[in-house]
Motif scaffolding. Structure first.
Motif, short mmCIF file in Angstrom:
data_model
loop_
_atom_site.label_atom_id
_atom_site.label_comp_id
_atom_site.label_asym_id
_atom_site.label_seq_id
_atom_site.Cartn_x
_atom_site.Cartn_y
_atom_site.Cartn_z
N ASN A 1 -11.27 33.38 -25.42
CA ASN A 1 -10.38 34.42 -25.93
C ASN A 1 -9.75 33.99 -27.25
OD1 ASN A 1 -10.90 35.95 -23.65
ND2 ASN A 1 -9.05 35.26 -22.56
N ILE A 2 -10.62 33.65 -28.18
CA ILE A 2 -10.11 33.16 -29.46
C ILE A 2 -9.42 34.27 -30.24
CG2 ILE A 2 -12.26 33.55 -30.76
CD1 ILE A 2 -11.58 30.76 -32.11
N GLU A 3 -9.75 35.53 -29.92
CA GLU A 3 -9.08 36.65 -30.58
C GLU A 3 -7.60 36.72 -30.22
OE1 GLU A 3 -10.30 38.61 -32.90
OE2 GLU A 3 -12.29 37.69 -32.80
N ASP A 4 -7.20 36.08 -29.13
CA ASP A 4 -5.82 36.18 -28.66
C ASP A 4 -4.91 35.09 -29.22
OD1 ASP A 4 -6.94 38.17 -27.14
OD2 ASP A 4 -6.77 37.12 -25.23
N VAL A 5 -5.48 34.10 -29.88
CA VAL A 5 -4.69 32.95 -30.34
C VAL A 5 -3.63 33.41 -31.34
CG1 VAL A 5 -4.77 30.79 -31.64
CG2 VAL A 5 -6.53 31.30 -29.95
N ASP A 6 -2.39 33.02 -31.09
CA ASP A 6 -1.31 33.35 -32.01
C ASP A 6 -1.58 32.74 -33.38
OD1 ASP A 6 1.10 34.65 -30.38
OD2 ASP A 6 0.17 33.13 -29.11
N THR A 7 -1.24 33.47 -34.41
CA THR A 7 -1.57 33.03 -35.76
C THR A 7 -0.96 31.67 -36.09
OG1 THR A 7 -1.93 35.26 -36.61
CG2 THR A 7 -1.29 33.59 -38.20
N VAL A 8 0.29 31.46 -35.72
CA VAL A 8 0.93 30.19 -36.03
C VAL A 8 0.24 29.03 -35.31
CG1 VAL A 8 2.70 30.27 -34.22
CG2 VAL A 8 3.18 29.09 -36.36
N VAL A 9 -0.31 29.28 -34.11
CA VAL A 9 -1.08 28.26 -33.40
C VAL A 9 -2.41 28.02 -34.10
CG1 VAL A 9 -2.27 27.71 -31.23
CG2 VAL A 9 0.01 28.74 -31.18
N GLY A 10 -3.07 29.10 -34.51
CA GLY A 10 -4.39 28.97 -35.13
C GLY A 10 -4.37 28.18 -36.41
N TRP A 11 -3.43 28.49 -37.30
CA TRP A 11 -3.49 27.73 -38.55
C TRP A 11 -2.99 26.30 -38.41
CZ3 TRP A 11 1.30 26.28 -40.03
CH2 TRP A 11 2.38 27.17 -39.96
N HIS A 12 -2.17 26.03 -37.40
CA HIS A 12 -1.85 24.63 -37.11
C HIS A 12 -3.10 23.88 -36.62
CE1 HIS A 12 2.62 25.25 -37.09
NE2 HIS A 12 2.61 23.96 -37.37
N ALA A 13 -4.00 24.60 -35.94
CA ALA A 13 -5.16 23.96 -35.32
C ALA A 13 -6.32 23.74 -36.28
CB ALA A 13 -5.64 24.81 -34.15
#
Length: 948
Positions: free
Chosen positions: A811-823
């Motif tokens: 469910n990569i579409e659900d990842v919160d933006t702030v989590v995604g760019w940290h990752a």
């Protein structure tokens, strides 16, 4: 950012009188470049590279797309990668990240290639790589201007459809930005028979308190209380509300404000793990600020703690959703986790927070464009920016009638800000808030500034530093006035614009406002050419950001300034208005921001066209977008403990001061007892934290806030970041990237860098496992289209993300933006931020300069005084100075922040003599060509920071 040119075959919407000149210039440029290129081909290493570079010359710029789904994505053809970066760049093309970071010269010395840093000639590897990177970056900016402007105040329909035969992207005024008749300054406006409002007189002389009249024909634009804009299609916002079928297909029923739980995400994905939790004590350190305390954090070797607090100082100037430090205190909502999760992860079930303030929460209207496509007129909900959106130093000077009551003038000299010496001290600081000042109880004991919320030792440092700088300018002006009282100060009054104002005639209020203009411009300059090039520490960004300010083609920019003025963006005539904006953006790379109209002849202070000539909003009225706020959630930069030092013993850590013990009213005694110089040294020497998962401060998960109506009186700021993004309707990470023209990720495994060192890869795998557990998986359905913002293999993106129908996918579409760019595991060399954050900056960092009259056509002596213009251009009153050695191959001016520190904390002169960029750790040996090594300069080898 800035670019390096444009391609010949684009249809340029330029006035007919100028087109022959432009065409001749373009043809001549291409012929000369081509001749030089072909002559240099013999120097290329092999036939494959020669062919690749010839093809690159013939197709320098990507074809400009008509649809957002066909955007550049930062990915180039293989022959371009080969020419610009060799086999290493070709090898990295299969990853979802942008290609230019792998070009020659875009990294450290190992990427320079044959010929070295000073390699000459068009085809030297260094030149191929840097030019290619700049072309890629400008291509991104052109597309961002074209596809990512969504204004929320009622102007978007005209942006799409145009008005009275004028295309939307070249419109320059909008009635939603008129002042209402009830506004206290309405009577000062000129109102034409057609209803147009024009700012005049005192309203145009300087920066106004609430930010009105920066744009003289859109008085309310950018002022306090205007609506935040968007950079993403309105239809993609508020995904948890599932307002359309595509959003439902993208996320199913998996999303909500507390789903997945923000507190669990904070503890599992963001929190710093500790090797010795007792020595950290949840960010509170050891008793007596014992230097034996330790809070582990991942450190950036090329960026210091001054830089972390600098960006907090900036955001206090740019935006806030809150009103006087609070949201909707009539409505409180749960932020804490469940009892079961509390037992597992340490989060608190009892946490509560005030609800976000909402300006509009009813559906807006819709309309159809010429092709019959249905559009929303605005986002489903809107929010107000309760600060000015201009770079106007409002965090110091105030932004409304309440905040200005906290700003103290010197009772002996109204041109100055008040600075006082505490009992027993010689050093002066800002005064404290007094009983009659507007403030929350939590702010008691703080220093008196316009923006008092979230006040820390770092904010205190910068507030005092720039208050001193304000007064230093006043002192220098008074010195010149005493020496030459009848000389022309450069200042002018719109009521009598032809009358010279001598130094002796300048009133204290006029001088105060000129000093504010100077301080605000200095802050903008520090951020643009000093903070940002250290945040993004590589050659393309150094060239680009300096080009944004001073111009890629140097100071002799009359022709390019004329081209900009004649482009139909300012004339309102165009067969292709979007192309006009694109050409404006590209050509602005020539003169730089401060060349846009500021040197025009026959300038008239009472003429709206003269005043506004350098301004361009690209058809969309300026305010910061919600997405810009999101990418400034940079809490991981801040360490839990500050390694306190003194300028007489800089290599010793005297104590470890918890940042949380410098909050609010505790900040003033901490700063006053130690002095500004010692705190400058402390923050200048210490490395800040990397923006990555598992690296957020522990104290921010346990912050005590007395005003909260909760049993815990504590706040997890990291969980709140996620909650507020969801409340403000920010799309989740993957759609966020697609909206900005970046490549889609298809699995959590994309967050693992296959080339990472074993320890880093193991940490990435650990985080991916946690993400999979938190966000989950589902069986995909390829019949469900989830986005039309991008294509995979020529087709709009479906639920299977390129995998076979029925596959179990993340469910990569659900990842919160702030989590995604940290990752994000792969970033261009020297990037303290992710490429997703950066692409938001490419658009908005340029727009906040293009849109500001006082940083374009208003950068003139008539507003700043002659001394003020010189002060900003030369980084002070004594003329330009240069570092004694080349820096990364450049003759390097002594940076503006270094000059400001030397003027106002002269005790640091010895330490600063070694410093090139004030945001690079001061004791670090910068080494050769954008080195990121953590090694000491010779006199700092005993500093314990280098033993870690």
């Amino acid at each position: 950012m800035a670019g390096s040119g444009c391609r010949l075959k684009v249809r340029c919407p330029i006035s007919k009188s100028l087109f022959p000149r432009l065409r001749s210039l373009a043809i001549a440029g291409v012929l000369i470049t081509g001749a030089l290129f072909l002559q240099a081909c013999k120097d290329l290493p092999d036939e494959a590279t020669r062919k690749a570079c010839v093809d690159t010359l013939l197709h320098a710029f990507p074809v400009n797309p008509e649809e957002r789904a066909d955007r550049f994505e930062g990915k180039v053809a293989e022959y371009k990668a080969l020419c610009r970066g060799g086999q290493a760049a070709v090898k990295a093309m299969g990853m979802p990240w942008v290609d230019w970071g792998n070009y020659w010269g875009a990294g450290d010395a190992s990427t320079v290639g044959p010929g070295g840093v000073s390699g000459k000639g068009l085809l030297a590897p260094q030149q191929r790589g840097i030019r290619g990177a700049l072309i890629d970056l400008e291509t991104e900016r052109v597309e961002l201007i074209r596809f990512n402007l969504f204004e929320n105040s009622g102007t978007y329909k005209e942006y799409v459809l145009g008005r009275n035969g004028t295309a939307g992207p070249v419109l320059k005024s909008w009635t939603p930005f008129h002042l209402p008749p009830s506004h206290p300054d309405f009577g000062k406006l000129k109102v034409t028979p057609q209803g147009q409002q024009i700012c005049q007189g005192e309203l145009v002389r300087g920066r106004t308190l609430t930010g009105i009249c920066n744009d003289v024909v859109n008085p309310a634009m950018g002022s306090t209380g205007q609506l935040f804009a968007r950079n993403v299609e309105f239809e993609t916002t508020f995904p948890d509300l599932a307002l359309n079928q595509m959003v439902k297909a993208r996320h199913g029923s998996r999303l909500g404000l507390l789903q997945p739980d923000p507190s669990v995400i904070s503890r599992r994905l963001l929190s710093r793990a500790q090797s010795d939790p007792g020595k950290c004590n949840a960010g509170y350190g050891l008793p007596g600020q014992d230097p034996a305390a330790n809070c582990d954090y991942q450190k950036a070797p090329f960026f210091n703690v001054l830089a972390a607090f600098w960006i907090q100082f900036m955001t206090h100037d740019w935006f806030t959703h809150m009103e006087e430090g609070h949201n909707d205190t009539q409505t409180w909502m749960t932020l804490g986790c469940t009892e079961a999760d509390s037992a597992k992860y340490g989060c608190r079930p009892g946490d509560r927070i005030d609800q976000a303030l909402v300006a509009q929460d009813t559906p807006g209207g819709t309309f159809k464009d010429a092709a019959g496509k249905l559009h929303q007129e605005r986002a489903p909900k809107t929010f107000r920016n309760n600060n000015t959106a201009w770079w106007d130093a409002s965090q110091i000077y105030g932004y409304d009638q309440t905040s200005v009551k906290r700003v103290k003038r010197d009772p002996q000299d109204a041109a100055k800000l008040q600075l006082v010496a505490p009992a027993g001290k010689a050093e002066k600081f800002l005064p404290l808030l007094s009983a009659g000042d507007p403030m929350l109880p939590d702010w008691a004991g703080q220093e008196a500034t316009g923006f008092p919320d979230n006040y820390t030792v770092g904010i205190s440092f910068y507030s005092n530093l720039f208050a001193r700088e304000h007064n230093a300018f006043v002192d220098e002006f008074r010195k010149q006035a005493a020496a030459t009282p009848t000389a022309d100060s450069g200042l002018r009054n719109p009521a009598n614009p032809d009358k010279k104002i001598t130094y002796a005639e300048v009133t204290p209020e006029e001088l105060f406002q000129a000093a504010r203009l100077v301080v605000a411009a200095e802050i903008a300059k520090v951020h643009t050419i000093e903070w940002t090039p250290q945040l993004l520490y590589n050659e393309p960004l150094y060239v680009g950001m300096n080009g944004n300010w001073d111009g890629l083609f140097g100071k002799d920019h009359q022709l390019l300034t004329k081209i900009l003025q004649d482009i139909v963006v300012h004339k309102g005539k165009s067969s292709n208005a979007r192309r006009a904006n694109e050409w404006y953006s590209v050509f602005a790379s020539g003169p730089g921001i401060f060349g846009l109209g500021s040197t025009q002849r026959n300038y008239k202070l009472d003429d709206p066209e003269s005043l506004n000539r350098g301004v361009n909003h690209f058809g969309s009225a300026f305010n910061f977008p919600e997405e810009f706020v999101t990418v400034y959630r940079l809490h991981s930069l801040v360490p839990d403990l500050l390694e306190y030092r003194t300028f007489d013993q800089p290599n010793q850590i005297a104590k470890k001061v918890p940042v949380v013990e410098t909050f609010r009213g505790k900040s003033a005694p901490v700063v006053r007892d130690a002095g500004l110089a010692n705190w400058g040294l402390t923050m200048g020497r210490q490395r800040l934290g990397l923006l990555t998962l598992g690296n957020a401060p522990q104290f921010l998960q346990n912050l005590r806030v007395e005003r909260l109506q909760s049993s815990t009186k504590q706040l997890d700021v990291l969980a709140l970041d996620i909650m507020r993004d969801r409340q403000h309707g920010v799309p989740r990470f993957n759609e966020f990237r697609r909206q900005y023209g970046l490549r889609t990720l298809t699995s959590f495994d994309d967050f693992i860098d296959p080339n990472a060192a074993p320890a880093a890869k193991a940490q990435q795998q650990k985080m991916v496992t946690a993400m999979r557990e938190i966000y989950g998986q589902h069986t995909c359905d390829s019949s469900q289209i989830i986005s039309t913002a991008q294509r995979i293999n020529g087709k709009y993106i479906d639920d299977c993300l390129g995998k076979p129908n029925g596959t179990v996918i993340d469910n990569i579409e659900d990842v919160d933006t702030v989590v995604g760019w940290h990752a994000e595991p792969v970033r261009p060399h020297g990037y303290a931020i992710s490429e997703t954050q950066f692409v938001v900056f490419i658009l908005n960092a340029s727009r906040r300069l293009f849109s500001d009259r006082f940083l374009t056509s208003g950068f003139r002596p008539e507003f700043y005084t002659s001394l003020g213009v010189k002060w900003v251009n030369d980084n002070g009153p004594t003329g330009p100075r240069f570092e004694p050695q080349l820096v990364n191959g450049h003759k390097y001016p002594v940076s503006p922040m270094k000059r400001i520190l030397l003027r106002n904390t002269p005790e640091l002169a010895g330490e600063l003599s070694h410093v090139v960029n004030a945001f690079d750790p001061w004791a670090r040996d910068r080494g050769q060509y954008y080195s990121l090594e953590w090694k000491p300069r010779p006199d700092a080898k005993s500093d314990p920071a280098f033993a870690q």
